[in-house]
Design a protein around this motif. Structure first.
Motif, short mmCIF file in Angstrom:
data_model
loop_
_atom_site.label_atom_id
_atom_site.label_comp_id
_atom_site.label_asym_id
_atom_site.label_seq_id
_atom_site.Cartn_x
_atom_site.Cartn_y
_atom_site.Cartn_z
N ARG A 8 0.80 -1.15 -0.08
CA ARG A 8 0.18 0.13 0.09
C ARG A 8 0.72 1.31 -0.01
NH1 ARG A 8 -5.26 0.49 1.77
NH2 ARG A 8 -6.17 2.45 1.44
N ALA A 9 0.49 2.36 -0.92
CA ALA A 9 1.29 3.43 -0.94
C ALA A 9 0.99 4.42 0.48
CB ALA A 9 0.87 4.24 -2.09
N VAL A 10 1.97 4.90 0.80
CA VAL A 10 1.87 5.63 2.14
C VAL A 10 2.66 7.13 2.09
CG1 VAL A 10 2.55 5.64 4.63
CG2 VAL A 10 1.59 3.65 3.59
N LEU A 11 2.09 7.94 2.60
CA LEU A 11 2.88 9.23 2.79
C LEU A 11 3.24 9.23 4.29
CD1 LEU A 11 0.42 11.86 0.55
CD2 LEU A 11 2.43 10.33 0.01
N VAL A 12 4.45 9.69 4.42
CA VAL A 12 4.78 10.14 5.85
C VAL A 12 5.09 11.69 5.66
CG1 VAL A 12 6.55 9.48 7.37
CG2 VAL A 12 6.08 7.67 5.95
N PHE A 13 4.68 12.09 6.71
CA PHE A 13 4.63 13.89 6.76
C PHE A 13 5.69 13.72 7.60
CE2 PHE A 13 0.69 13.37 4.92
CZ PHE A 13 0.55 14.61 4.04
N LEU A 14 6.73 15.00 7.19
CA LEU A 14 7.91 15.27 8.13
C LEU A 14 7.93 16.64 8.70
CD1 LEU A 14 10.32 13.80 4.99
CD2 LEU A 14 9.56 12.62 7.05
N SER A 15 8.63 16.55 9.47
CA SER A 15 8.61 18.14 10.58
C SER A 15 9.97 17.89 11.14
CB SER A 15 7.54 17.96 11.61
OG SER A 15 7.89 19.23 12.30
N ASN A 16 10.93 19.06 10.93
CA ASN A 16 12.11 18.99 11.66
C ASN A 16 13.07 17.97 11.53
OD1 ASN A 16 11.61 21.58 12.49
ND2 ASN A 16 10.49 20.85 14.21
N GLY A 17 12.98 17.12 10.38
CA GLY A 17 13.66 15.91 9.92
C GLY A 17 13.27 14.61 10.60
N SER A 18 12.25 14.63 11.28
CA SER A 18 11.85 13.63 12.06
C SER A 18 10.40 12.98 11.34
CB SER A 18 11.34 13.96 13.63
OG SER A 18 12.42 14.43 14.22
N ASN A 19 10.36 11.65 11.46
CA ASN A 19 9.05 11.07 10.83
C ASN A 19 7.76 11.58 11.84
OD1 ASN A 19 10.61 10.02 9.00
ND2 ASN A 19 10.47 7.82 10.00
N LYS A 20 6.71 11.78 11.16
CA LYS A 20 5.47 12.10 11.77
C LYS A 20 4.43 11.22 11.33
CE LYS A 20 7.10 15.58 14.33
NZ LYS A 20 6.95 15.28 15.89
N GLU A 21 3.31 11.63 11.15
CA GLU A 21 2.24 10.66 11.00
C GLU A 21 2.24 10.09 9.38
OE1 GLU A 21 0.04 10.00 13.11
OE2 GLU A 21 0.28 11.47 14.84
N MET A 22 1.58 8.96 9.28
CA MET A 22 1.45 8.36 7.90
C MET A 22 -0.11 8.40 7.76
SD MET A 22 3.88 5.05 8.22
CE MET A 22 2.87 4.08 9.27
N VAL A 23 -0.25 8.51 6.28
CA VAL A 23 -1.51 8.28 5.73
C VAL A 23 -1.50 7.24 4.59
CG1 VAL A 23 -3.22 9.51 4.58
CG2 VAL A 23 -1.69 10.72 6.07
N ASP A 102 3.99 -3.07 3.47
CA ASP A 102 3.25 -4.03 3.06
C ASP A 102 1.66 -3.78 3.88
OD1 ASP A 102 5.00 -5.74 2.23
OD2 ASP A 102 5.50 -6.91 3.89
N GLU A 103 0.69 -4.30 3.18
CA GLU A 103 -0.67 -3.83 3.49
C GLU A 103 -1.02 -4.34 5.25
OE1 GLU A 103 -4.21 -2.20 3.34
OE2 GLU A 103 -3.45 -2.68 1.23
N ASP A 104 -0.52 -5.55 5.53
CA ASP A 104 -1.00 -5.93 7.06
C ASP A 104 -0.03 -4.90 7.72
OD1 ASP A 104 1.90 -6.88 6.37
OD2 ASP A 104 1.43 -8.85 7.08
N GLN A 105 0.98 -4.39 7.37
CA GLN A 105 1.91 -3.42 8.56
C GLN A 105 0.86 -2.11 8.61
OE1 GLN A 105 5.71 -2.95 7.25
NE2 GLN A 105 6.40 -5.10 7.13
#
Length: 240
Positions: A8-23, A102-105
């Motif tokens: 599944r395609a996922v977007l990871v929104f970044l802030s100050n170089g750190s991983n934030k929320e995923m969509v 992976d979709e299950d992840q």
């Protein structure tokens, strides 16, 4: 040999170089913007409808939607680009990493979220997603097309899905009778907020809104006259 897991395609929104929320992205097409679309970003540099990510033949592509400040992939301004895992998308002051998981992840990843209160105030939350369940969202909504063919015949077409393609290869309508239409000519998308968007699919003769040739994704109103080949279309959202 083990069977590969569906991804599944996922977007990871970044802030100050750190991983934030995923969509998690929709399985058809996802529109990102400041006030209209599937994912809404509270960023003054982001256009109302800014860009779209769409899965085509197993590959994910990003399209700028004539935004004011542009869409960038790995610091290069794009109109259309194919995405690969790890690519950084920049729109306005917002940076997003595209990846596949992976979709299950990701099956438990929320599709409605805000950044943590400690990062931004409630009034200026960076992200609000309006992605709904692909199979059961907005039941009853769909797309209605009034097609006027070169021979003058008029036909009403109704679709329950939110993304459709029109062309001479379509299994519906009389588009195969118009030689000026390409086999896969026009994409039509209904957003979760009820707007209709169209995009020419690199057709031979182009697509037009009210006589103006279009490039990229455009929103259309029910009164707009869309032309492909010698066929005219009026397109609107409808409830069945």
């Amino acid at each position: 040999m083990s069977k590969p897991h569906p991804q599944r395609a996922v977007l990871v929104f970044l802030s100050n170089g750190s991983n934030k929320e995923m969509v998690k992205l929709r399985k058809d097409a996802t529109i990102i913007g400041r006030s209209k679309g599937d994912i809404l970003i509270n960023d003054s540099e982001v256009s109302s409808t800014h860009c779209q990510i769409q899965e085509i033949d197993g590959c994910y592509n990003i399209f700028d939607m004539n935004s004011t400040n542009g869409t960038y992939v790995n610091n290069q301004r794009i109109v259309k680009a194919r995405l690969k895992p790890g690519d950084i998308i920049t729109i306005g002051d917002t940076s997003i990493r595209f990846t596949l998981k992976d979709e299950d992840q990701v099956k438990h990843v929320s599709t409605v979220f805000k950044l943590a209160q400690s990062d931004l105030s409630e009034s200026s939350s960076l992200i609000k997603t309006m992605i709904e369940g692909e199979l059961n969202s907005d039941e009853g909504s769909g797309i209605q097309i009034t097609a006027i063919y070169p021979n003058g015949k008029e036909e009403e077409l109704f679709f329950s899905q939110k993304v459709i393609y029109i062309g001479r290869a379509s299994s519906f309508g009389m588009f195969d009778k118009d030689p000026e239409i390409s086999r896969r000519h026009l994409l039509i998308k209904l957003s979760n907020s009820g707007e209709i968007f169209i995009e020419d699919q690199e057709s031979t003769n182009g697509s037009f809104i009210n006589g103006k040739k279009i490039k990229g994704m455009h929103q259309v109103a029910p009164t707009d006259k869309v032309r492909i080949g010698d066929t005219f279309l009026y397109i609107k959202a409808t409830n069945h």
